[in-house]
Design an enzyme around this catalytic site. Structure first.
Site, PDB file in Angstrom:
ATOM      1  N   SER A   1       0.816  -1.208   0.000  1.00 42.58           N
ATOM      2  CA  SER A   1       0.000   0.000   0.000  1.00 42.58           C
ATOM      3  C   SER A   1       0.857   1.268   0.000  1.00 42.58           C
ATOM      4  CB  SER A   1      -0.911   0.023   1.233  1.00 42.58           C
ATOM      5  OG  SER A   1      -1.759  -1.097   1.243  1.00 42.58           O
TER       6      SER A   1
HETATM    7  N1  SAH Z   1      -0.843  -4.924   3.991  1.00 43.23           N
HETATM    8  C1  SAH Z   1      -0.135  -5.239   2.765  1.00 43.23           C
HETATM    9  C2  SAH Z   1      -0.952  -4.814   1.563  1.00 43.23           C
HETATM   10  C3  SAH Z   1      -1.209  -5.984   0.723  1.00 43.23           C
HETATM   11  S1  SAH Z   1      -2.411  -5.813  -0.565  1.00 43.23           S
HETATM   12  C4  SAH Z   1       1.261  -4.649   2.760  1.00 43.23           C
HETATM   13  O1  SAH Z   1       1.598  -3.882   3.666  1.00 43.23           O
HETATM   14  O2  SAH Z   1       2.046  -4.981   1.867  1.00 43.23           O
HETATM   15  C5  SAH Z   1      -3.727  -6.826   0.114  1.00 43.23           C
HETATM   16  C6  SAH Z   1      -3.400  -8.255   0.363  1.00 43.23           C
HETATM   17  O3  SAH Z   1      -4.610  -8.879   0.819  1.00 43.23           O
HETATM   18  C7  SAH Z   1      -2.953  -9.055  -0.832  1.00 43.23           C
HETATM   19  O4  SAH Z   1      -1.687  -9.617  -0.577  1.00 43.23           O
HETATM   20  C8  SAH Z   1      -4.026 -10.124  -0.998  1.00 43.23           C
HETATM   21  O5  SAH Z   1      -3.517 -11.363  -1.438  1.00 43.23           O
HETATM   22  C9  SAH Z   1      -4.583 -10.218   0.412  1.00 43.23           C
HETATM   23  N2  SAH Z   1      -5.936 -10.768   0.537  1.00 43.23           N
HETATM   24  C10 SAH Z   1      -7.000 -10.594  -0.283  1.00 43.23           C
HETATM   25  N3  SAH Z   1      -8.068 -11.275   0.176  1.00 43.23           N
HETATM   26  C11 SAH Z   1      -7.675 -11.902   1.338  1.00 43.23           C
HETATM   27  C12 SAH Z   1      -8.322 -12.774   2.268  1.00 43.23           C
HETATM   28  N4  SAH Z   1      -9.597 -13.166   2.110  1.00 43.23           N
HETATM   29  N5  SAH Z   1      -7.615 -13.208   3.331  1.00 43.23           N
HETATM   30  C13 SAH Z   1      -6.313 -12.848   3.506  1.00 43.23           C
HETATM   31  N6  SAH Z   1      -5.648 -12.043   2.636  1.00 43.23           N
HETATM   32  C14 SAH Z   1      -6.316 -11.570   1.570  1.00 43.23           C
END
Ligand code: SAH
Length: 244
Positions: free
Chosen positions: A94
């Site tokens: 993000s």
């Molecule tokens: N917090 C992260 C941002 C990642 S983007 C960072 O700091 O890098 C959002 C993430 O949510 C992705 O990696 C995606 O695979 C995950 N995601 C999407 N749906 C999900 C679910 N149902 N359970 C767990 N993770 C999920």
């Protein structure tokens, strides 16, 4: 204001070819510039967020966490730009401003137990680990979850526990949580997560349909167990997916 958190990246070859990290100063200097960019965003969005500034502890965490350790080598020169970056598997780390804002909105302290859904790179978990007591984080894409766990361990974040799985059901074994952050956008906040939020706790999530403007919401669980939802800011996040 729309698209404060722009996931769609125009990483053209020209852009990637330009300005290597060495010409932008040390990672520490770049991180200081990133913190200034976050402060500028905070000022520009205060009418939405109602916040003139973010908590000192949150900004100090942003100034400390080595974001360059959480991004793939291909985007290393851009590690401290105030924007999301690709981390593989079609997912993104993000935008730093959004990470700071979500951490601030969670209003956690050194005793807080936090749950994050969407570990991704592990960067948001590291920022949370700097300001909270413990962080449990769930990632649905296995290679990302494994890599994030290894990165967090290498950097010594021993108050973070990563699990690979569908975060829809939360992590009941460690509930209730004082704060829950969802970093992928569901159409509705999953009820199990609301159930696992402590009374007085805060859940921060981008809510809305895929490819539409989503709203960063704060859900508070009040003393009588009822919930109050506040819309904070229009955002764009990758979709919340479900295990098949
Ligand atoms: N917090 C992260 C941002 C990642 S983007 C960072 O700091 O890098 C959002 C993430 O949510 C992705 O990696 C995606 O695979 C995950 N995601 C999407 N749906 C999900 C679910 N149902 N359970 C767990 N993770 C999920």
């Amino acid at each position: 204001m729309s698209k404060v958190h722009t996931v769609a990246l125009a990483l053209t070859a020209g852009l990637l070819g330009a300005s290597p990290a060495c010409s932008q100063g040390s990672f520490e200097q770049q991180r200081a510039a990133m913190v200034e960019a976050i402060e500028a965003n905070v000022g520009a969005t205060r009418a939405y967020t109602g916040r003139e500034r973010l908590a000192d502890a949150v900004m100090e965490a942003m100034a400390r966490v080595p974001r360059h350790e959480f991004v793939p080598d291909a985007v290393l020169p851009y590690a401290y730009e105030n924007r999301p970056l690709p981390i593989g598997e079609g997912q993104t780390i993000s935008q730093p401003y959004i990470v700071a804002l979500m951490t601030d909105l969670a209003e956690v302290g050194p005793e807080s137990a936090v749950l994050e859904i969407g570990t991704g790179s592990g960067y948001q978990a590291a920022v949370l680990a700097e300001v909270a007591g413990s962080v449990h984080t769930i990632e649905i894409v296995e290679p990302l979850g494994r890599r994030a766990a290894a990165t967090l361990e290498r950097l010594g974040y021993d108050n973070v526990t990563v699990r690979v799985g569908d975060g829809y059901a939360g992590w009941p074994e460690f509930a209730p949580f004082d704060a829950i952050l969802v970093t992928a956008a569901p159409e509705r906040i999953p009820q199990p997560l609301i159930d696992q939020l402590a009374v007085g706790g805060r859940l921060v999530a981008p809510v809305g349909a895929q490819n539409r403007a989503q709203s960063l919401q704060v859900l508070e669980k009040t003393d009588d167990g009822s919930v109050r939802v506040t819309d904070v800011l229009p955002v764009v996040f990758v979709p919340f997916t479900r295990a098949n």
